[in-house]
Design a protein around this motif. Structure first.
Motif, PDB file in Angstrom:
ATOM      1  N   ASP A   1      13.149  10.786   3.326  1.00 44.55           N
ATOM      2  CA  ASP A   1      12.223  10.090   2.274  1.00 44.55           C
ATOM      3  C   ASP A   1      10.904   9.512   2.737  1.00 44.55           C
ATOM      4  O   ASP A   1       9.645   9.683   1.993  1.00 44.55           O
ATOM      5  CB  ASP A   1      13.066   8.985   1.523  1.00 44.55           C
ATOM      6  CG  ASP A   1      12.658   8.868  -0.073  1.00 44.55           C
ATOM      7  OD1 ASP A   1      12.558   9.833  -0.761  1.00 44.55           O
ATOM      8  OD2 ASP A   1      12.220   7.581  -0.089  1.00 44.55           O
TER       9      ASP A   1
ATOM     10  N   GLU B   1       7.349  11.084   1.769  1.00 44.28           N
ATOM     11  CA  GLU B   1       6.241   9.985   1.438  1.00 44.28           C
ATOM     12  C   GLU B   1       5.016  10.137   2.245  1.00 44.28           C
ATOM     13  O   GLU B   1       4.010  10.085   1.618  1.00 44.28           O
ATOM     14  CB  GLU B   1       6.653   8.550   0.979  1.00 44.28           C
ATOM     15  CG  GLU B   1       5.744   7.795   0.537  1.00 44.28           C
ATOM     16  CD  GLU B   1       6.005   6.329   0.123  1.00 44.28           C
ATOM     17  OE1 GLU B   1       7.235   5.989   0.660  1.00 44.28           O
ATOM     18  OE2 GLU B   1       5.523   5.465  -0.538  1.00 44.28           O
TER      19      GLU B   1
ATOM     20  N   TYR C   1       0.733   5.083  -7.076  1.00 41.24           N
ATOM     21  CA  TYR C   1       1.209   5.759  -5.765  1.00 41.24           C
ATOM     22  C   TYR C   1       0.363   4.944  -4.654  1.00 41.24           C
ATOM     23  O   TYR C   1      -0.617   4.448  -4.937  1.00 41.24           O
ATOM     24  CB  TYR C   1       1.159   7.167  -5.727  1.00 41.24           C
ATOM     25  CG  TYR C   1       0.008   7.997  -6.245  1.00 41.24           C
ATOM     26  CD1 TYR C   1      -0.706   8.115  -7.393  1.00 41.24           C
ATOM     27  CD2 TYR C   1      -0.740   8.384  -5.088  1.00 41.24           C
ATOM     28  CE1 TYR C   1      -1.575   8.703  -7.582  1.00 41.24           C
ATOM     29  CE2 TYR C   1      -2.111   8.971  -5.181  1.00 41.24           C
ATOM     30  CZ  TYR C   1      -2.516   9.085  -6.445  1.00 41.24           C
ATOM     31  OH  TYR C   1      -3.744   9.699  -6.466  1.00 41.24           O
TER      32      TYR C   1
ATOM     33  N   ARG D   1       7.653  -0.130   1.238  1.00 38.23           N
ATOM     34  CA  ARG D   1       8.935   0.154   1.329  1.00 38.23           C
ATOM     35  C   ARG D   1       9.799  -1.136   1.553  1.00 38.23           C
ATOM     36  O   ARG D   1      10.805  -1.246   1.156  1.00 38.23           O
ATOM     37  CB  ARG D   1       9.073   1.024   2.576  1.00 38.23           C
ATOM     38  CG  ARG D   1       8.653   2.307   2.509  1.00 38.23           C
ATOM     39  CD  ARG D   1       9.551   3.335   2.917  1.00 38.23           C
ATOM     40  NE  ARG D   1       9.354   4.635   2.326  1.00 38.23           N
ATOM     41  CZ  ARG D   1      10.425   5.273   1.840  1.00 38.23           C
ATOM     42  NH1 ARG D   1      11.583   4.816   1.915  1.00 38.23           N
ATOM     43  NH2 ARG D   1      10.382   6.458   1.272  1.00 38.23           N
TER      44      ARG D   1
ATOM     45  N   SER E   1      10.325   1.823  -7.496  1.00 40.65           N
ATOM     46  CA  SER E   1       9.794   3.038  -7.255  1.00 40.65           C
ATOM     47  C   SER E   1      10.364   4.330  -7.473  1.00 40.65           C
ATOM     48  O   SER E   1      11.828   4.300  -7.807  1.00 40.65           O
ATOM     49  CB  SER E   1       9.348   3.095  -5.535  1.00 40.65           C
ATOM     50  OG  SER E   1      10.539   3.801  -4.701  1.00 40.65           O
ATOM     51  N   ASP E   2       9.745   5.402  -7.795  1.00 45.61           N
ATOM     52  CA  ASP E   2      10.180   6.493  -8.082  1.00 45.61           C
ATOM     53  C   ASP E   2       9.273   7.826  -7.716  1.00 45.61           C
ATOM     54  O   ASP E   2       8.130   7.655  -7.592  1.00 45.61           O
ATOM     55  CB  ASP E   2      10.139   6.724  -9.642  1.00 45.61           C
ATOM     56  CG  ASP E   2      11.345   7.000 -10.284  1.00 45.61           C
ATOM     57  OD1 ASP E   2      12.404   7.546  -9.592  1.00 45.61           O
ATOM     58  OD2 ASP E   2      11.697   6.504 -11.475  1.00 45.61           O
ATOM     59  N   TRP E   3       9.924   8.846  -7.475  1.00 46.84           N
ATOM     60  CA  TRP E   3       9.178  10.250  -7.336  1.00 46.84           C
ATOM     61  C   TRP E   3       8.795  10.784  -8.523  1.00 46.84           C
ATOM     62  O   TRP E   3       9.767  11.036  -9.510  1.00 46.84           O
ATOM     63  CB  TRP E   3       9.808  11.228  -6.498  1.00 46.84           C
ATOM     64  CG  TRP E   3      10.036  10.879  -4.981  1.00 46.84           C
ATOM     65  CD1 TRP E   3      10.899  10.126  -4.257  1.00 46.84           C
ATOM     66  CD2 TRP E   3       8.937  11.189  -3.848  1.00 46.84           C
ATOM     67  NE1 TRP E   3      10.704  10.051  -2.916  1.00 46.84           N
ATOM     68  CE2 TRP E   3       9.403  10.594  -2.774  1.00 46.84           C
ATOM     69  CE3 TRP E   3       7.663  11.924  -4.326  1.00 46.84           C
ATOM     70  CZ2 TRP E   3       8.751  10.927  -1.433  1.00 46.84           C
ATOM     71  CZ3 TRP E   3       7.012  11.969  -3.194  1.00 46.84           C
ATOM     72  CH2 TRP E   3       7.219  11.573  -1.658  1.00 46.84           C
TER      73      TRP E   3
ATOM     74  N   ARG F   1       5.350   9.147  -4.752  1.00 46.20           N
ATOM     75  CA  ARG F   1       6.186   7.917  -5.056  1.00 46.20           C
ATOM     76  C   ARG F   1       5.286   6.754  -5.561  1.00 46.20           C
ATOM     77  O   ARG F   1       4.435   6.449  -4.983  1.00 46.20           O
ATOM     78  CB  ARG F   1       6.752   7.694  -3.726  1.00 46.20           C
ATOM     79  CG  ARG F   1       7.710   6.856  -3.785  1.00 46.20           C
ATOM     80  CD  ARG F   1       8.364   6.137  -2.595  1.00 46.20           C
ATOM     81  NE  ARG F   1       9.554   5.578  -2.664  1.00 46.20           N
ATOM     82  CZ  ARG F   1      10.924   5.979  -2.419  1.00 46.20           C
ATOM     83  NH1 ARG F   1      10.761   7.096  -1.588  1.00 46.20           N
ATOM     84  NH2 ARG F   1      11.915   5.506  -2.677  1.00 46.20           N
TER      85      ARG F   1
ATOM     86  N   TYR G   1       4.915   3.310  -7.314  1.00 51.68           N
ATOM     87  CA  TYR G   1       5.480   1.785  -7.084  1.00 51.68           C
ATOM     88  C   TYR G   1       5.098   0.971  -8.428  1.00 51.68           C
ATOM     89  O   TYR G   1       4.000   1.140  -8.903  1.00 51.68           O
ATOM     90  CB  TYR G   1       5.032   1.171  -6.002  1.00 51.68           C
ATOM     91  CG  TYR G   1       5.543   1.811  -4.581  1.00 51.68           C
ATOM     92  CD1 TYR G   1       6.732   1.295  -4.167  1.00 51.68           C
ATOM     93  CD2 TYR G   1       4.998   2.808  -4.196  1.00 51.68           C
ATOM     94  CE1 TYR G   1       7.128   1.837  -2.769  1.00 51.68           C
ATOM     95  CE2 TYR G   1       5.458   3.485  -2.808  1.00 51.68           C
ATOM     96  CZ  TYR G   1       6.831   3.026  -2.230  1.00 51.68           C
ATOM     97  OH  TYR G   1       6.999   3.255  -0.955  1.00 51.68           O
TER      98      TYR G   1
END
Lengths: 319, 118
Positions: free
Chosen positions: A27, A31, B36, B61, B71-73, B83, B85
């Protein structure tokens, strides 16, 4: 040699990912890749991203080692919480082994089956070195395993929420025990008595040197050792000496004295004549020293200082 | 003898240390609407709070792990997946408390620094 911007990004992402724990790595890589692509695209404007564009972006992001380090907390093979205990166990095991090899070497030399003293010593040294390296490796592996599984959760003797400055023991606190030392004592006692018992079994290496009469006191030695070990366990658990454990200690030592007397009066200890006298003399000296020690302890217990509350520093079982 | 760091490096180090505590506050303040990583970085840059990539992205993170961000893709406007936030309810609470703390700190520091100077 030129690379495409994407290739450079891939290399960077791979280099960072390589240094991350497996969990969460994919992940983070994903990112990081998207962040780098965003930055490269932005820098390239309307044109095609080039190697130079990617180079500038990567310089902004910084060396992969630094980036990886920011993504995860410092990792240890054996962390600072566990390390003192690791060193302690390693020291004990190596010391016990050193003594054991030394004793075996002396026995081999004394019994004189081998002609060449130098080669006997050399062989024992070699074997000891081998065994030491292997043991150290095994201990390290075990501790590294503990670190991996429980690494973050190990807190030794920390209970700051319930800490009260009034609980600070006096600087010279004769009742305070060093848990490491006590545990070392327990392990050493078990190991030495255990090895001794194994060696003098009817088919053991030392069996031929043990006088038959001596075998009748072996159960007494075992009981005495068990009492001593149990007492030490209680002391370690409570964290300090108390009136109860000091009293029990005197009882345990009186029993030890009784066992010593039995050994001295049972007759020959070993089949090697001259050793018999040496051992008996040593045991007699131990008997006298022990007896004096017990008298001193009784006097101290009756006329000595006060003890702090019994359960004071006891290790609280964690729920 | 310990090697003396040169003054410039020492200053960089001290000023970095000084700013570090404010980073969380800065990041939380800009995530009331979702962003993002790259857009957040640009936002902060534009407002004069430039945070190095190697610090900002891992920090996001960590804040998410602590429950201050979610958070989410997501794919928005046919762009590549990113991603995103956004501040969480816990984060909101922390932000408001920390903002108060920040104002107190600034007042106190002003008093201290002015008293020293005047």
């Amino acid at each position: 040699m030129t690379m495409t911007a994407n290739e450079m990004i891939e290399r960077y992402v791979h280099e960072v990912g390589r240094q991350l724990p497996r969990k969460g790595r994919n992940d983070i890589e994903r990112e990081l890749r998207s962040l780098l692509q965003d930055a490269v695209d932005e820098r390239a404007g309307d044109g095609q991203p080039t190697e130079l564009t990617a180079t500038k972006v990567l310089l902004d992001f910084g060396p992969p080692e630094q980036m990886a380090a920011q993504y995860h907390a410092t990792q240890y093979v054996i962390g600072p919480q566990l390390y003192p205990f690791y060193r302690f166990v390693a020291t004990i095991v190596l010391s016990v082994m050193a003594v054991l090899y030394l004793v075996l070497m002396i026995l081999t030399l004394v019994t004189g089956n081998s002609a060449d003293t130098a080669s006997v010593i050399w062989n024992f040294l070699l074997e000891f070195a081998q065994a030491a390296v292997i043991s150290l490796g095994v201990i390290t592996l075990i501790f590294a395993g503990i670190e991996r599984v429980w690494g973050g959760e190990i807190v030794i003797d920390g209970d700051s929420a319930e800490w009260d400055p009034h609980d600070l023991p006096p600087v010279d606190d004769p009742d305070r025990i060093n848990r490491f030392e006590q545990v070392a004592g327990i392990i050493a006692t078990i190991v030495f008595v255990g090895i001794f018992l194994v060696l003098i079994r009817p088919d053991g290496v030392l069996a031929p040197f043990i006088a038959p009469g001596f075998r009748s006191v072996i159960p007494l030695i075992i009981v005495s050792t068990a009492i001593e070990v149990m007492l030490k366990f209680i002391v370690v658990w409570q964290g300090r000496w108390t009136r109860m454990t000091r009293t029990l200690e005197i009882g345990s030592e009186l029993f030890g004295l009784y066992v010593l007397v039995q050994i001295l009066t049972v007759g020959a200890i070993t089949t090697i004549d001259f050793l018999n006298w040496v051992i008996r003399l040593a045991l007699f000296v131990a008997l006298v020293v022990d007896a004096i020690g017990i008298v001193v302890k009784v006097v101290k217990l009756i006329f000595g200082r006060k003890f702090r509350p019994q359960w004071h520093n006891a290790v609280k079982p964690s729920s | 003898m310990a090697k003396q760091p040169d003054k410039e490096a020492l200053y960089d180090n001290l000023s970095l240390e000084l700013r570090r505590g404010a980073l969380v506050l800065a990041v939380l303040s800009q995530l009331r609407q979702e962003e993002y990583g790259y857009s957040l970085k640009q936002n902060l840059d534009a407002r004069g709070m430039s945070i190095n990539e190697g610090t900002l992205y891992p920090l996001l993170r960590r804040l998410e792990k602590q429950g201050l961000l979610s958070s989410d893709w997501r794919v928005i406007d046919d762009a590549r997946p990113r991603r995103y936030y956004q501040i969480s309810p816990v984060g909101e609470m922390m932000l408001s408390n920390l903002t108060q703390e920040w104002h107190n700190l600034v007042q106190t520091m002003d008093r201290l620094l002015l008293a020293k100077g005047g």
